[in-house]
Design an enzyme around this catalytic site. Structure first.
Site, mmCIF file in Angstrom:
data_model
loop_
_atom_site.group_PDB
_atom_site.id
_atom_site.type_symbol
_atom_site.label_atom_id
_atom_site.label_comp_id
_atom_site.label_asym_id
_atom_site.label_seq_id
_atom_site.Cartn_x
_atom_site.Cartn_y
_atom_site.Cartn_z
ATOM 1 N N ASP A 11 3.624 13.595 -3.755
ATOM 2 C CA ASP A 11 3.022 12.346 -4.220
ATOM 3 C C ASP A 11 1.614 12.326 -3.662
ATOM 4 O O ASP A 11 1.431 12.261 -2.443
ATOM 5 C CB ASP A 11 3.861 11.176 -3.679
ATOM 6 N N TYR A 230 7.597 6.036 8.470
ATOM 7 C CA TYR A 230 7.770 6.049 7.017
ATOM 8 C C TYR A 230 6.485 6.391 6.289
ATOM 9 O O TYR A 230 5.448 5.796 6.523
ATOM 10 C CB TYR A 230 8.242 4.669 6.533
ATOM 11 N N LYS A 233 9.656 7.900 0.454
ATOM 12 C CA LYS A 233 10.940 8.611 0.433
ATOM 13 C C LYS A 233 10.676 10.077 0.087
ATOM 14 O O LYS A 233 9.606 10.440 -0.367
ATOM 15 C CB LYS A 233 11.872 7.966 -0.601
HETATM 16 C C1 F6R Z 1 9.474 3.610 -2.058
HETATM 17 C C2 F6R Z 1 8.089 3.283 -2.394
HETATM 18 C C3 F6R Z 1 7.718 1.859 -2.604
HETATM 19 C C4 F6R Z 1 6.865 1.309 -1.460
HETATM 20 C C5 F6R Z 1 6.493 -0.152 -1.708
HETATM 21 C C6 F6R Z 1 5.539 -0.706 -0.655
HETATM 22 O O1 F6R Z 1 9.620 4.964 -1.852
HETATM 23 O O2 F6R Z 1 7.248 4.129 -2.487
HETATM 24 O O3 F6R Z 1 8.845 1.046 -2.807
HETATM 25 O O4 F6R Z 1 7.567 1.437 -0.246
HETATM 26 O O5 F6R Z 1 5.853 -0.295 -2.954
HETATM 27 O O6 F6R Z 1 4.480 0.172 -0.550
HETATM 28 P P1 F6R Z 1 3.264 -0.034 0.460
HETATM 29 O O7 F6R Z 1 3.858 -0.143 1.840
HETATM 30 O O8 F6R Z 1 2.437 1.188 0.234
HETATM 31 O O9 F6R Z 1 2.605 -1.307 0.016
HETATM 32 MG MG MG Z 2 4.303 6.919 -3.492
HETATM 33 MG MG MG Z 3 7.707 9.469 -5.017
#
Ligand code: F6R
Ligand code: MG
Ligand code: MG
Length: 366
Positions: A11, A230, A233
């Site tokens: 990603d 984190y 994923k």
């Molecule tokens: C799960 C994922 C999303 C982010 C969520 C918050 O793998 O990528 O659910 O965890 O959109 O993202 P941030 O913390 O970047 O605002």
């Molecule tokens: Mg992402």
């Molecule tokens: Mg992804």
């Protein structure tokens, strides 16, 4: 001819949140791989699933080959520049190290690769999942390779009657690879005992016990183990050879009709059903649901046919409706009980911090 199939995915940024890479980003990665891979690769196929870009390659250099890994790392670096120029969200998200050092393993991108003597007709499947982790393949692989209720080939095909060898990794062990080899069918209960724990034990590879050939290769990296926090994923990829002495394509695809609950979705912290989607699908509902795509290929001397989109068939429309209903049902209970992952798997630290501050306010009643 001995051929290696490698898939490396990352990603490196997407439009409108964590949902889908831009056309320009994909084109940048694709043309970099095409131009710089001329001498190195026989063939390649660039695709996306959710917010992840996967580079599938065929070549003759074996697994873990530095120049192949570097090609992908550099393609993702180049893509990251474009992602930054376009203001894509999470530009370079999965590139966790500053400099390339020999192999992308442990650097963020996910890798699955295997080398084999190409059969005269060589069908194989390339799976890519987003918003979930590598344990999502445990159930489909168990059903396809050990369960005659799913795979009649285990009873009917002489080439499969000796069963399969599983190499399973303990992905919580971060100082080196902790693995175990188990044989189906004798070790069936042991295999099931490990594979039920999808956050800790993950199928790394599967081998035919009749021929010794490798059937499956799965990416096993867990990003939070690399970064210590984190960063998204793991969004695993998987390669599976099919037919003859391996399960048929349909035996591999059938388990995905279950739409099993897997870890992931919003903030990587929920249990949501895995939806089989068409190639080049983005993400939507509740940053999910977790999705899996599958491209089927044949190849000759490492040269790939076009990809066939296995989950585009009308059969999967009903499955998608069922999975949507399961997803909506689960979301009705919000954070409650099984809807959210256990504490050890929560991917954001907010809850830990809240619990810590609340801890001081608890009193023992005298
Ligand atoms: C799960 C994922 C999303 C982010 C969520 C918050 O793998 O990528 O659910 O965890 O959109 O993202 P941030 O913390 O970047 O605002
Ligand atoms: Mg992402
Ligand atoms: Mg992804």
């Amino acid at each position: 001819m001995k051929v290696t199939v490698s898939v490396i995915k990352a990603d490196i940024g997407s439009i409108g949140g964590h949902i889908q890479p831009s056309r320009q980003l994909l084109d940048t990665v694709a043309s970099y791989v095409h131009d710089q891979g001329q001498k190195l690769l026989i063939d390649s196929y660039i695709s996306y699933t959710g917010d992840d870009i996967a580079i599938l390659m065929t070549h003759t250099h074996g697994t873990g080959f530095e120049a192949i890994h570097k090609l992908c790392w550099d393609a993702f670096m180049k893509g990251t520049q474009v992602a930054r120029q376009q203001g894509l969200y999470g530009a370079g998200q999965d590139l966790l190290k500053d400099a390339f050092s020999g192999n992308v393993r442990g650097m963020g991108p996910a890798v699955a690769e295997f080398e084999f003597d190409e059969r005269p007709d060589e069908p194989f499947l390339f799976f890519a999942a987003d918003k979930t982790d590598p344990g999502c393949y445990n159930l489909p692989l168990y059903m396809a390779f050990v369960d005659p209720m799913n795979t009649p080939g285990l009873m009917l095909s002489p080439g499969m009657s000796n069963g399969f060898r599983f190499i399973i990794m303990d992905v919580n062990h971060t100082e080196g690879d902790r693995i175990i080899e188990l044989n189906a069918p004798e070790d069936l209960y042991a295999i099931a005992t490990l594979l039920r724990d999808t956050e800790r034990y993950v199928v790394e590879s599967i081998w035919s016990r009749s021929t010794g050939d490798q059937a499956a290769a799965v990416s096993t990296s867990r990003l939070h183990n690399i970064a210590g926090k984190y960063t998204g994923k793991d969004d695993p990829v998987m390669l599976v050879r099919v037919q003859k002495n391996f399960p048929a394509t349909g035996e591999l695809l059938a388990p995905f009709a279950i739409g099993p609950y897997v870890a992931g979705c919003m903030r990587g912290s929920h249990q949501m059903p895995l939806m089989p989607v068409t190639l080049q699908s983005g993400i939507s509902y509740f940053d999910g649901p977790p999705v899996v795509s599958c491209a089927a290929f044949s190849m000759h001397n490492g040269k790939l046919t076009e990809a066939v989109d296995t989950f585009a068939h009308p059969f999967w429309d009903t499955v998608r409706v069922n999975v949507s209903n399961k997803a909506i049902d689960m979301r009705r209970q919000g954070f409650f009980g099984a809807a959210m992952l256990p504490m050890s798997e929560l991917e954001y630290t907010g809850i830990m911090e809240k619990l810590k501050s609340l801890d001081e306010r608890f009193q023992i009643r005298t």
